[in-house]
Structure formats: C-alpha cells, structure tokens
Design a protein around this motif. Sequence first.
Motif, PDB file in Angstrom:
ATOM      1  N   LEU A   1       0.850  -1.196   0.000  1.00 65.55           N
ATOM      2  CA  LEU A   1       0.000   0.000   0.000  1.00 65.55           C
ATOM      3  C   LEU A   1       0.882   1.241   0.000  1.00 65.55           C
ATOM      4  N   THR A   2       0.402   2.306  -0.616  1.00 56.41           N
ATOM      5  CA  THR A   2       1.151   3.565  -0.621  1.00 56.41           C
ATOM      6  C   THR A   2       1.085   4.191   0.770  1.00 56.41           C
ATOM      7  N   ALA A   3       1.865   5.265   0.950  1.00 54.58           N
ATOM      8  CA  ALA A   3       1.825   5.978   2.237  1.00 54.58           C
ATOM      9  C   ALA A   3       0.393   6.419   2.531  1.00 54.58           C
ATOM     10  N   PHE A   4      -0.274   6.947   1.529  1.00 55.71           N
ATOM     11  CA  PHE A   4      -1.663   7.405   1.697  1.00 55.71           C
ATOM     12  C   PHE A   4      -2.546   6.242   2.162  1.00 55.71           C
ATOM     13  N   GLN A   5      -2.414   5.125   1.464  1.00 58.96           N
ATOM     14  CA  GLN A   5      -3.281   3.978   1.775  1.00 58.96           C
ATOM     15  C   GLN A   5      -2.977   3.395   3.156  1.00 58.96           C
ATOM     16  N   ASN A   6      -1.681   3.418   3.549  1.00 62.73           N
ATOM     17  CA  ASN A   6      -1.331   2.940   4.885  1.00 62.73           C
ATOM     18  C   ASN A   6      -1.949   3.822   5.960  1.00 62.73           C
ATOM     19  N   VAL A   7      -1.871   5.126   5.735  1.00 64.94           N
ATOM     20  CA  VAL A   7      -2.416   6.061   6.731  1.00 64.94           C
ATOM     21  C   VAL A   7      -3.940   5.960   6.785  1.00 64.94           C
ATOM     22  N   GLU A   8      -4.524   5.629   5.656  1.00 64.19           N
ATOM     23  CA  GLU A   8      -5.991   5.554   5.581  1.00 64.19           C
ATOM     24  C   GLU A   8      -6.561   4.335   6.344  1.00 64.19           C
ATOM     25  N   LEU A   9      -5.709   3.317   6.569  1.00 69.97           N
ATOM     26  CA  LEU A   9      -6.202   2.047   7.145  1.00 69.97           C
ATOM     27  C   LEU A   9      -7.106   2.207   8.380  1.00 69.97           C
ATOM     28  N   PRO A  10      -6.660   2.970   9.408  1.00 72.19           N
ATOM     29  CA  PRO A  10      -7.542   3.069  10.595  1.00 72.19           C
ATOM     30  C   PRO A  10      -8.889   3.715  10.274  1.00 72.19           C
ATOM     31  N   LEU A  11      -8.899   4.560   9.255  1.00 74.62           N
ATOM     32  CA  LEU A  11     -10.151   5.256   8.923  1.00 74.62           C
ATOM     33  C   LEU A  11     -11.139   4.338   8.191  1.00 74.62           C
ATOM     34  N   LEU A  12     -10.618   3.218   7.643  1.00 75.04           N
ATOM     35  CA  LEU A  12     -11.527   2.267   6.975  1.00 75.04           C
ATOM     36  C   LEU A  12     -12.487   1.642   7.983  1.00 75.04           C
ATOM     37  N   LEU A  13     -12.129   1.738   9.254  1.00 77.70           N
ATOM     38  CA  LEU A  13     -12.998   1.168  10.296  1.00 77.70           C
ATOM     39  C   LEU A  13     -14.057   2.168  10.768  1.00 77.70           C
TER      40      LEU A  13
ATOM     41  N   ASP B   1     -13.968  12.417   2.980  1.00 75.80           N
ATOM     42  CA  ASP B   1     -13.563  12.817   4.333  1.00 75.80           C
ATOM     43  C   ASP B   1     -12.295  12.075   4.753  1.00 75.80           C
ATOM     44  N   ARG B   2     -12.232  10.806   4.377  1.00 74.35           N
ATOM     45  CA  ARG B   2     -11.019  10.037   4.704  1.00 74.35           C
ATOM     46  C   ARG B   2      -9.802  10.692   4.036  1.00 74.35           C
ATOM     47  N   LYS B   3     -10.009  11.099   2.796  1.00 70.87           N
ATOM     48  CA  LYS B   3      -8.903  11.711   2.030  1.00 70.87           C
ATOM     49  C   LYS B   3      -8.403  12.969   2.758  1.00 70.87           C
ATOM     50  N   LYS B   4      -9.354  13.784   3.223  1.00 72.90           N
ATOM     51  CA  LYS B   4      -8.974  15.031   3.921  1.00 72.90           C
ATOM     52  C   LYS B   4      -8.167  14.710   5.181  1.00 72.90           C
ATOM     53  N   HIS B   5      -8.657  13.733   5.947  1.00 67.86           N
ATOM     54  CA  HIS B   5      -7.960  13.367   7.188  1.00 67.86           C
ATOM     55  C   HIS B   5      -6.550  12.847   6.898  1.00 67.86           C
ATOM     56  N   VAL B   6      -6.440  12.013   5.884  1.00 63.05           N
ATOM     57  CA  VAL B   6      -5.129  11.415   5.561  1.00 63.05           C
ATOM     58  C   VAL B   6      -4.164  12.514   5.111  1.00 63.05           C
ATOM     59  N   GLU B   7      -4.659  13.408   4.272  1.00 67.56           N
ATOM     60  CA  GLU B   7      -3.787  14.488   3.779  1.00 67.56           C
ATOM     61  C   GLU B   7      -3.322  15.383   4.930  1.00 67.56           C
ATOM     62  N   THR B   8      -4.236  15.625   5.867  1.00 68.76           N
ATOM     63  CA  THR B   8      -3.860  16.442   7.035  1.00 68.76           C
ATOM     64  C   THR B   8      -2.773  15.732   7.845  1.00 68.76           C
TER      65      THR B   8
ATOM     66  N   LEU C   1      -0.669  13.448   6.929  1.00 71.96           N
ATOM     67  CA  LEU C   1       0.607  13.385   6.208  1.00 71.96           C
ATOM     68  C   LEU C   1       1.287  14.770   6.163  1.00 71.96           C
ATOM     69  N   SER C   2       0.475  15.828   6.140  1.00 73.15           N
ATOM     70  CA  SER C   2       1.093  17.158   6.150  1.00 73.15           C
ATOM     71  C   SER C   2       1.683  17.455   7.535  1.00 73.15           C
ATOM     72  N   VAL C   3       1.041  16.966   8.605  1.00 73.47           N
ATOM     73  CA  VAL C   3       1.581  17.153   9.974  1.00 73.47           C
ATOM     74  C   VAL C   3       2.966  16.515  10.074  1.00 73.47           C
ATOM     75  N   VAL C   4       3.138  15.346   9.440  1.00 72.86           N
ATOM     76  CA  VAL C   4       4.453  14.665   9.536  1.00 72.86           C
ATOM     77  C   VAL C   4       5.390  15.081   8.393  1.00 72.86           C
ATOM     78  N   GLY C   5       4.935  16.034   7.578  1.00 75.42           N
ATOM     79  CA  GLY C   5       5.798  16.580   6.519  1.00 75.42           C
ATOM     80  C   GLY C   5       5.992  15.662   5.334  1.00 75.42           C
ATOM     81  N   LEU C   6       4.974  14.880   5.018  1.00 73.57           N
ATOM     82  CA  LEU C   6       5.127  13.948   3.886  1.00 73.57           C
ATOM     83  C   LEU C   6       4.054  14.131   2.808  1.00 73.57           C
ATOM     84  N   SER C   7       3.550  15.356   2.695  1.00 73.20           N
ATOM     85  CA  SER C   7       2.502  15.600   1.696  1.00 73.20           C
ATOM     86  C   SER C   7       2.981  15.246   0.288  1.00 73.20           C
ATOM     87  N   ASP C   8       4.255  15.422   0.053  1.00 67.11           N
ATOM     88  CA  ASP C   8       4.783  15.170  -1.297  1.00 67.11           C
ATOM     89  C   ASP C   8       5.180  13.708  -1.502  1.00 67.11           C
ATOM     90  N   ARG C   9       4.965  12.871  -0.506  1.00 65.98           N
ATOM     91  CA  ARG C   9       5.343  11.448  -0.657  1.00 65.98           C
ATOM     92  C   ARG C   9       4.131  10.529  -0.474  1.00 65.98           C
TER      93      ARG C   9
END
Lengths: 246, 382
Positions: A109-121, A128-135, A137-145
């Motif tokens: 899974l990509t970084a996005f998909q890995n971060v999204e995992l808990p939200l699948l529950l 909305d999941r996309k917004k949360h994941v992007e936020t 990833l931006s907190v940890v400084g990986l928006s570009d990855r």
Amino acid sequence: MVRVDGKGSGALIQVRGLNKTYKRGGESIQVLQGLNLDVDKGDFVAFMGPSGSGKTTLLNLMGGLDVPTSGTISVDGDEITHMSASKLTQWRARHVGFIFQMYNLIPVLTAFQNVELPLLLTKLSASDRKKHVETALSVVGLSDRMHHYPRQLSGGQEQRVTIARAIVSDPTFLLCDEPTGDLDRKSATEIMELIEALVAKHGKTVLMVTHDPVVAARAHTTLHLEKGELVEGSAERLAAMAGGHV
Amino acid sequence: MKFTRLIWANLTRKKIRLILTLGSFAVALFLFAFLAVVKDAFGRGADVAGADRLVVINRTSIINPIPLSYRDKILRIPGVKVVTHNNWFGGIYQDEKNFFPQFVIDPENQRQVFPELIVPDDQWANFLKDRQGAIVGEKTAERFHWKIGDRIPIKSTIYGNAAWEFNIDGIYHGKRPQDDETQFWFQWDYFEERVPERAKGNIGWYVLRLNSPDDAVRVAKAIDDQFANSPYETKTQTESAFAAGWVKQFGNIEFLILSIGAVVFFTLLLVTGNTMAISVRERTGELAVLKAIGFGDQMVLFFVLAEAIAISLFGGLLGLGLAMMAVPGLARALNGLLPALVLSKATLALGLGVALLVGLISGLLPGIMAMRMRVINALRRV
C-alpha cells in the motif's frame, strides 16, 4: 502530572495494582508487580529499563494488546482490563495510536493507503477520509510522498508514515515502542521533534518505551522499570548522562 | 467496497504465485468442464429420452433382429399410441474416420415418435417422394458441407460392400441444445429393397409412444409377454433405461469421470490451501498490525477468505471460459463419436460453485489461524 504511587485521581490513564506473570515451561515469571501509574492528558512519558524488565509488556497492556494477570487499567474512564476481545479491538481503534520500532507498514500500500487504514474502520466517506489522511501526512511533513510505497521511502520517512497512521484517527493517546530504535541519529532527532510537536502543538498524550537516555530526555517524565515496579527518574539527569543533545 | 483496494493489493503482491495459482484453478476447471461434457454426452440418451417412449429390442441383444410383423401386434396393445422402427446401417462415407450414425427409418411414423427432431414440411414431403432420399442432422450436414440436393454415396459394411447412393432431401435440427443432430436417416423401402434375402422383413428395434407415461410398466410387460417363447423374444424398456443400459456397455463412465474430477479438485484444494497458508504466514506481522490498530478477528478472516475466493473465482472463470471455447473443437475432433457435446449452464454453474467451495475451504484454515493469532506474539516475530 505523572504519579507512580497510586494516589492520583482523575488522570487520563490510571493503572492500579498491575501484575503480569508469564508461564515459561513450568516456571512462572512475574514481570510486573503491583504497578501503579497515573498519566494526565498531554503528558509525554518515557519508560526505560533493562531488556526483559517489562517495558513493552506494560505498553502492550496499556494498549489493550495483552491482558494483565491482575490489576486494572482505566483510560478516560473506560476500564479496559475486563473488556471482551472484540470490545477491546474496537476500543483500540478509537483510543490508541501505535508507533512501532520496525514501522510495520503494509508494503503493497502507498503511504496514503497505509495512513488511511484506521479510517476504513470508521463511517467516514471516501472524501472525508482523504482530507484526514492528507492532514495527517502534512503534519508529519510527507505531503509530497503520499503516493510512494514504503520501499520508496527512507527509514525516517517510513516512521513518519507510521506516526501519520497513528494520529489520523485522533486517538486518545499514542504508544511508541522504540520509535527511533531502527533509525540513524539524524532521523531519530527528526522523529523525536515530530513527537514533541504532537505533544506541544496538538496536545497528544504519548507513552514511549526506549533504551536510549537521550531520546528519553525529550519526554516530560522518565520512569524506570525495575523489578517489575516503576521508579521516577529525572529527564535532565538522563540528558546529562547522555552527554549530548538529540 | 472500501476494503477492495487492500484485498486487491494483497492478492497481487506476488504476481508469479498468483498467476500459478490462477493457472491451477483454470486447468482444474477446464478439465472439470471437459469431463462433465463427456459424461453428459454419454448420458445424453437418458436426458433426451421421452418419458412416454419405450424401446423394444431382441431379448438376446440389440444386434439380433426382430420381425417387422410385430409392429401391428404391438400397436394393438392398449396404451400404445404409435410405433416406429429403426435399423442400424453402419456405413462408411469416404473414410472410416468420418463416423456418423445412419438409421433406417419408418417415414410414416418417425416424426410422430420423435417430435423434438424438426424437419421442415416441404423437405419432409420431398423425402417421402424420393425412395433414395435422406434426412441428415444439421451438425453432420455442416461437418461435410452437405446441402439439399447433394448426392451422397455411403458404403455398406453390414449388407455387402456396395456403395448406396442417397439424395439429401432435408436437414433436421433438434428443439433442445442437447438433441442429437448428427444422425442420417433413410427410407425403410430403399433398405428393404437392397438388403440380402436373409435380412428382409427384419428391423433392428421398435420405438413406440404411449398415451401416457404411467402405462410404461404395464405396456412393456404386455409386449414382452406377448412374444415370450417365440423365436424372437423381446426386451422392452423405457427409452431412458435403454440409453442408460447402452452407456453401461462402456463400463462405469460416470464413476470414472467423477473419480478423476474428485482427485483433481482434492489436489487443487491441497495446492491452494498450501499457497494460502504460505501467503498468510508471510504476512503475520502485517496482519498483527491490522489487528493492533483495530481490525477485528472476523475482519482478518474475511480478508484471507476474500483473497482465496477471488483466486478461485478468477481462476474458475478463466478455466470455464477456455472450456467454452474448446468444446466445439473437441466435438469436431471426436467426429460425432459422441453426440451433442454441450457445456450446459448447469455444468458451468456447478464448476464455478465447486471452485468457490475449494477457494473457501483452502482459505478457511489459514484464515482461522490468522484470526486466532495473538497480536503480541506476532509482533514479536517481526
């Protein structure tokens, strides 16, 4: 405020008379002995101790991954030690963010998909999941990855993705098991700065196990596990012992 | 579904293994479909048999004749609606490899006894007027590129070695996909005229229709009783019993085919079960992480089963698709030795059902192991 005397009240995490005994062969090994702990919201606690002292066992118990032999653990008013396995699983999804030493990302899974995992529950919509994941990833400084796979990331970046996965569902507290144990010093410093920022800026409660006194010195409170009991230590003294900065 | 991406990603993570596992399913289902088609073809006689039809043969064997004179006696038995008769001709068209069944028919009653085999009225009328006329099944006509008006020589093997000339006056087709469209019919009068003296007045077997299928047992007994202790004793059976008895001459085809099919699927189950077990074991740590972050035991079981079922579904569809393409080729290769090779919807559904069942069972054990796995033990192994 962190207390280990069992006299605190109203703390976010309350541990009382915690015992954990393992059976190995015919022998009983008592890892934790009547342990007490109170951790308030927004605290950052480091647990230290020699190998086999029960640091990870304590973390697993507080994270609802293991059950104690006796004693109780309450988190935000929920007594978790008597929950059924399925209730505990649901509780973990809502309240605990895990950060592991070996990152433990899903490699396909990509970084996005890995971060999204808990939200699948959750019942969140895809947008909305996309917004949360992007936020996250931006907190940890990986928006570009976000569309990179774990194999395309450095160790430090992988650990950032793990942190993003841990915080994306806004859990009650984070459990970090040797979060810098597999990183070089520079990456370790970056990860610790990130965890500090999560505590300082976002008010997260963090419980961390580490062998590294320099890393432990970053925490508000350092506790030592000795003979199955918690003993309070001084972060400043530990930093001085480390003879440097992280 | 929001978990589709996770399932798909896990499914395709080891592409060569996935292809090989899909291939195992495809080959097994292809073989299953082929065996089922052959089994159905052997049992086709019983499937297409009319419930209201009886077959009367010589008690000794079907190759022994029965007098034509029995026809009127049979017709007088209460419950008998109509009687027709056939002979096996066993001729060769150009080459022995060009096998197709040729029957001498009684034109007067053939269509009444076999209403499911359709001949257009104008073609039938021409056939009745033409002593050397022949009606041929659609598949045989296609096979040899025959058309109405063609003159066909067929060399006799039973009644001398001479070539018999026939005119194609009509082409029949079956109402149902399973109806045999490979037969070649020609007239009793032409046959009777050319056979040696010893064979005249004898037919191969009678086929009769009853007023009601309920009369079958009574009428069969009445016919056999009537000709008991005569030089030509009879054996009367329902058409389906006759067809089943015919197939039994080849041995227990059904048992053989079912045995092969069972072995194939059992082997497939072991192969797929092993593959799934390896796949799950490789992902112990990942599954533990999923459980740690809140995926329940049932969810983990669902992921493993979904993967196993997806493999069986795609592999099964691939194998059955290939079989659908290959069955017409098999029919051509067999040159009409087995009539009406049909890959029925029931066979396709059964094949897919069995494939899904194998997928489900193969995923069940590793899935339950993953479900019962303790997170802390699994994380310790990472």
